[in-house]
Design a protein around this motif. Structure first.
Motif, short mmCIF file in Angstrom:
data_model
loop_
_atom_site.label_atom_id
_atom_site.label_comp_id
_atom_site.label_asym_id
_atom_site.label_seq_id
_atom_site.Cartn_x
_atom_site.Cartn_y
_atom_site.Cartn_z
N LEU A 16 -31.34 8.26 74.65
CA LEU A 16 -32.28 8.92 75.56
C LEU A 16 -33.55 8.09 75.73
O LEU A 16 -34.21 8.16 76.77
N HIS A 17 -33.90 7.29 74.72
CA HIS A 17 -35.09 6.45 74.77
C HIS A 17 -34.76 5.00 75.08
O HIS A 17 -35.58 4.11 74.87
N ASP A 18 -33.53 4.76 75.59
CA ASP A 18 -33.10 3.41 75.96
C ASP A 18 -33.20 2.43 74.79
O ASP A 18 -33.60 1.28 74.94
N ARG A 19 -32.84 2.91 73.61
CA ARG A 19 -32.83 2.06 72.42
C ARG A 19 -31.41 1.95 71.89
O ARG A 19 -30.58 2.85 72.10
N PRO A 20 -31.08 0.85 71.21
CA PRO A 20 -29.72 0.68 70.67
C PRO A 20 -29.48 1.67 69.53
O PRO A 20 -30.44 2.16 68.91
N PRO A 21 -28.21 1.98 69.24
CA PRO A 21 -27.92 2.86 68.11
C PRO A 21 -28.37 2.23 66.80
O PRO A 21 -28.57 1.02 66.71
N ARG A 22 -28.53 3.08 65.77
CA ARG A 22 -29.02 2.60 64.49
C ARG A 22 -27.95 2.75 63.41
O ARG A 22 -27.10 3.65 63.48
N GLU A 23 -28.00 1.86 62.46
CA GLU A 23 -27.04 1.84 61.36
C GLU A 23 -27.74 2.26 60.08
O GLU A 23 -28.86 1.83 59.79
N ARG A 24 -27.09 3.12 59.31
CA ARG A 24 -27.66 3.58 58.04
C ARG A 24 -27.54 2.49 56.98
O ARG A 24 -26.49 1.86 56.84
N VAL A 25 -28.59 2.29 56.23
CA VAL A 25 -28.61 1.34 55.12
C VAL A 25 -28.83 2.14 53.84
O VAL A 25 -29.88 2.77 53.67
N VAL A 26 -27.85 2.15 52.97
CA VAL A 26 -27.95 2.80 51.67
C VAL A 26 -27.53 1.78 50.63
O VAL A 26 -26.34 1.44 50.53
N GLN A 27 -28.48 1.26 49.87
CA GLN A 27 -28.17 0.13 49.01
C GLN A 27 -28.96 0.21 47.70
O GLN A 27 -30.13 0.58 47.69
N ASP A 28 -28.28 -0.13 46.61
CA ASP A 28 -28.92 -0.29 45.31
C ASP A 28 -28.53 -1.64 44.75
O ASP A 28 -27.35 -2.03 44.81
N VAL A 29 -29.49 -2.34 44.18
CA VAL A 29 -29.19 -3.62 43.54
C VAL A 29 -29.87 -3.63 42.18
O VAL A 29 -30.93 -3.02 41.98
N GLU A 30 -29.22 -4.30 41.22
CA GLU A 30 -29.78 -4.46 39.89
C GLU A 30 -30.36 -5.87 39.77
O GLU A 30 -29.64 -6.85 39.95
N VAL A 31 -31.64 -5.96 39.46
CA VAL A 31 -32.34 -7.24 39.38
C VAL A 31 -32.86 -7.41 37.96
O VAL A 31 -33.46 -6.47 37.41
N PRO A 32 -32.63 -8.56 37.30
CA PRO A 32 -33.24 -8.79 35.98
C PRO A 32 -34.75 -8.56 36.05
O PRO A 32 -35.40 -8.97 37.02
#
Length: 243
Positions: A16-32
């Motif tokens: 409706l706002h002439d914008r592209p669809p959006r993709e969900r980002v659900v992410q977890d990473v383990e960092v030292p």
């Protein structure tokens, strides 16, 4: 969430706002924990997602975690981020991104490719460098270890961390730790489009490769060229025979 997944309400609002669809980002990473500040600095400069979840963790036992490598008795920080980003429907995947998809992100070595992409632990003692599009064809059509062997003996795949004349330590690591997974059809279509059909056209195997076993049997030479080899040898043996 259930209604969103069923009716795609968010995508309808974006249209409706002439914008592209959006993709969900659900992410977890383990960092030292000693690398966490560097990672957060890079993340905040590169990825437009906030807020961020930070949670320290450490394995209780002395054995590793089977899902992905976490060293016992070392402290990590779980970095979690959840948001939506514009869906880019035209961007092609890099060769390293394709390999990470096919291996589920579980690369036991460092991989670099001629398109400038890389994947795997930066400090891994073993590495592979894909040098040519022909090597991409061998890897894509050679069914795992056969494709690796073809690309290697043709000079399209360079090994690091082992002597070029004795790559068996690296091949054993691949045979033991590298597991390829078939992605969903939509992801597979994106992979094929990213590789390009021109890189999937049939080409001849390397000149060093001998004829297949059925052809040797038909010619009565199987016993001479492959003595004692009955049935199907294990993957590592097939690679060693090719090399």
């Amino acid at each position: 969430m259930r209604y969103e997944q069923r009716f795609h309400i968010g995508d309808r609002i974006e249209r409706l706002h002439d914008r592209p669809p959006r993709e969900r980002v659900v992410q977890d990473v383990e960092v030292p924990i000693e690398r966490c500040a560097d990672f957060l600095g890079w993340f905040l400069d590169t990825v437009p997602i906030q807020p961020i979840w930070l949670c320290p963790l450490r394995l209780r036992g002395h054995s590793g975690w089977p899902l992905y490598p976490i060293r016992p008795q070392e402290t990590y920080v779980n970095v979690g981020f959840w948001s939506t980003v514009p869906r880019n429907q035209t961007r092609k995947l890099t060769l390293s991104e394709i390999l990470e998809i096919l291996t589920g992100g579980q690369l036991p070595l460092r991989f670099t490719a001629y398109d400038g992409s890389s994947a795997g632990p930066p400090d891994a003692p073993l590495g592979l460098e894909l040098r040519t599009p022909r090597g991409t064809y061998y890897l894509a059509t050679g069914r795992g270890d056969l494709g690796l062997a073809r690309a290697y003996i043709a000079g399209d795949l360079e090994v690091h961390g082992v002597h070029p004349g004795d790559p068996y330590e690296l091949l054993r690591a691949l045979a033991g730790d590298l597991v390829f997974k078939l992605p969903p059809p939509r992801v597979m279509a994106t992979i094929i489009r990213s590789i390009g059909l021109e890189n999937l056209r049939p080409i001849a195997p390397p000149a060093q490769e001998g004829p297949p076993r059925w052809r040797r049997v038909a010619g009565g030479t199987a016993a001479q060229q492959d003595p004692g080899c009955r049935g199907h040898p294990p993957p590592l043996r097939r690679v060693e025979y090719l090399l």
